[in-house]
Design a protein around this motif. Structure first.
Motif, short mmCIF file in Angstrom:
data_model
loop_
_atom_site.label_atom_id
_atom_site.label_comp_id
_atom_site.label_asym_id
_atom_site.label_seq_id
_atom_site.Cartn_x
_atom_site.Cartn_y
_atom_site.Cartn_z
N TYR A 105 42.59 24.07 31.62
CA TYR A 105 42.39 25.49 31.35
C TYR A 105 42.23 26.17 32.70
CZ TYR A 105 40.83 29.98 29.74
OH TYR A 105 40.74 31.34 29.52
N HIS A 146 43.20 27.56 23.24
CA HIS A 146 43.66 28.92 23.03
C HIS A 146 43.76 29.64 24.37
CE1 HIS A 146 43.49 33.16 21.69
NE2 HIS A 146 44.08 32.70 20.60
N SER A 148 42.77 32.35 25.38
CA SER A 148 41.53 33.02 25.76
C SER A 148 40.49 32.06 26.30
CB SER A 148 40.94 33.74 24.54
OG SER A 148 40.45 32.80 23.59
N LYS A 150 38.49 30.47 24.42
CA LYS A 150 37.34 30.51 23.51
C LYS A 150 37.45 29.51 22.37
CE LYS A 150 36.38 35.40 24.41
NZ LYS A 150 36.21 36.74 23.81
N SER A 189 50.77 33.80 22.82
CA SER A 189 49.87 34.91 22.50
C SER A 189 48.58 34.44 21.85
CB SER A 189 50.57 35.89 21.56
OG SER A 189 50.74 35.30 20.27
N GLY A 190 48.59 33.22 21.32
CA GLY A 190 47.44 32.73 20.59
C GLY A 190 47.34 33.24 19.18
N THR A 332 47.02 27.80 29.44
CA THR A 332 45.91 26.95 29.84
C THR A 332 46.34 25.84 30.79
OG1 THR A 332 46.24 25.45 27.99
CG2 THR A 332 44.81 27.33 27.63
N SER A 335 47.45 28.36 35.76
CA SER A 335 47.03 29.75 35.90
C SER A 335 47.17 30.15 37.36
CB SER A 335 45.59 29.91 35.43
OG SER A 335 45.09 31.17 35.80
N THR A 346 35.54 32.90 33.26
CA THR A 346 34.95 32.02 32.27
C THR A 346 33.49 32.41 32.02
OG1 THR A 346 36.37 30.24 33.03
CG2 THR A 346 34.48 29.60 31.69
N LYS A 349 33.16 35.42 29.79
CA LYS A 349 33.42 35.11 28.39
C LYS A 349 32.29 34.31 27.76
CE LYS A 349 38.43 34.96 28.98
NZ LYS A 349 39.60 34.06 29.07
#
Length: 389
Positions: A105, A146, A148, A150, A189-190, A332, A335, A346, A349
């Protein structure tokens, strides 16, 4: 792991004066990790960069981020390679069983899954095991994070699809499946994800957590890759790559890519050019150019290289200083945010990557076991350059 007291030997100089923007990395049954630097231009040219006897058993998984390549094996270890310094960085020894899946990730964390039923979360700054989750009663066969950060999904041999809440560090949902699934993958997009059971792909919508459609192939599916949020590439135990529309489940294009079964697919975008990379049991790694506006047409072959080995897994390491961008199939995995920025994101979030109550994780935070500390100075060692003659 104790660092070396002297400067570690380099992995290899490669071709003089050549900027390594891209490196094809492939693992095989013969325990070897191959590296091929790709020179881009009118003619894409893969140049043998290194061959490394990475493990004591066949390689089963490989993952990349901006700096590292990690490999998993049937020898129950995860090996780390620093692609910037061109050295072997060490080994992660937490799992007891074949490493089945690896996924980064960003630049801050790595998730690993294995036949011991565990999912481990690693801090890639210090290579510590932050958390060890008993994820499945059987083997963990696949996991996906995901975009995000999360949520994560995992499937295993206990016939379950599990959703993990990474904000609170706990199991969020368990769905019972009729059969064991061996692949799970989020879309870029998840908003959707796919679950593969033998030769069937079920497309789920995140909003409803229900199947919106299914795709069935003749042979067992070995790998899937989102090219875009709606286009899915599927490879199986044959020589053909098929591109499907996830919304209509219609086959948009199919083409013979190899002479033997295809083991893995990767993809990325460079300057508007969509590239698909395939690896096969026939020993070849091939790069294909796909025009999304002419997706019905057969992709054109950019280049190929024969490893003369039985390939099992594939990834493409991309130098973040170049303009090459990885395909958004899985944000993930790679990046382009630096490590400090990624850690800040991170933290914002409030993603719960650690578990203070997990004593077993604390005990296994060292990269090498204590009895091998004396060998720490030997861990960053030179990989063998493959003769490029």
């Amino acid at each position: 792991m104790e660092g070396p007291q002297a400067s570690p030997p380099s992995l290899g100089e490669g071709a003089p004066g050549r900027a390594r923007q891209m490196e094809l990395v492939g693992g095989c049954y013969e325990q070897i990790l191959f590296g091929f630097a790709v020179r881009q231009g009118e003619n894409w040219t893969p140049i043998p960069d290194f061959t490394h006897h990475a493990h004591t058993a066949s390689l089963s998984a490989v993952a990349v981020n901006n700096r590292y390549v990690v490999t998993g094996s049937r020898d129950e270890t995860i090996q780390i390679y620093d692609m910037k310094k061109k050295i072997e960085h060490g080994a992660l020894l937490h799992h007891n069983g074949t490493i089945t899946c690896l996924e980064f990730y960003g630049n801050a964390h790595l998730l690993s899954g294995a036949e011991d039923g565990l999912i481990c979360i690693w801090d890639t700054k210090r290579w510590e095991c932050l958390k060890s989750i008993k994820a499945h009663k059987g083997h963990v066969t696949s996991l996906s994070i995901h975009p995000s950060g999360k949520l994560a999904l995992s499937v295993g041999t206990d016939k379950t699809l599990r959703t993990w809440n990474l904000v609170e560090g706990r199991s969020a949902f368990i769905k019972n499946l009729k059969q064991n699934a061996h692949i799970v993958k989020w879309s870029p997009s998840g908003e959707k994800y796919v679950v593969v059971i033998t030769n069937k792909v079920d497309v789920y919508k995140l909003e409803t957590a229900s199947v919106s459609g299914s795709i069935t192939t003749e042979k067992r599916i070995s790998s899937v890759r989102f090219i875009t949020d709606s286009v899915l590439a599927i490879a199986g135990d044959d020589e053909v790559i098929r591109l499907y529309d996830c919304d209509s489940q219609k086959c948009l294009c199919e083409f013979k890519a190899h002479e033997n079964r295809i083991k893995d697919i990767y993809s990325f975008e460079k300057e508007g050019l969509q590239v698909i990379v395939t690896a096969s049991s026939d020993g070849y790694i091939k790069l294909w150019s796909l025009e999304l506006d002419k997706i019905q047409d057969r992709p054109s072959l950019l280049c190929e290289v024969n490893t003369k080995a039985r390939l099992t897994c594939l990834a493409v390491w991309l130098d973040r200083t170049s303009e090459t961008k990885e395909n958004p199939d899985n944000a993930t995995t790679s990046s382009y945010v630096n490590e400090d920025e990624q850690r800040l994101i991170t933290r914002k979030k409030k993603v719960c990557w650690t578990d203070n109550s997990d004593k077993s994780a604390k005990e296994d935070r060292q990269v090498m076991p204590k009895k091998k500390k004396s060998e720490g100075t030997q861990q960053k060692k030179k990989m063998k350059l493959q003769n490029s003659k």
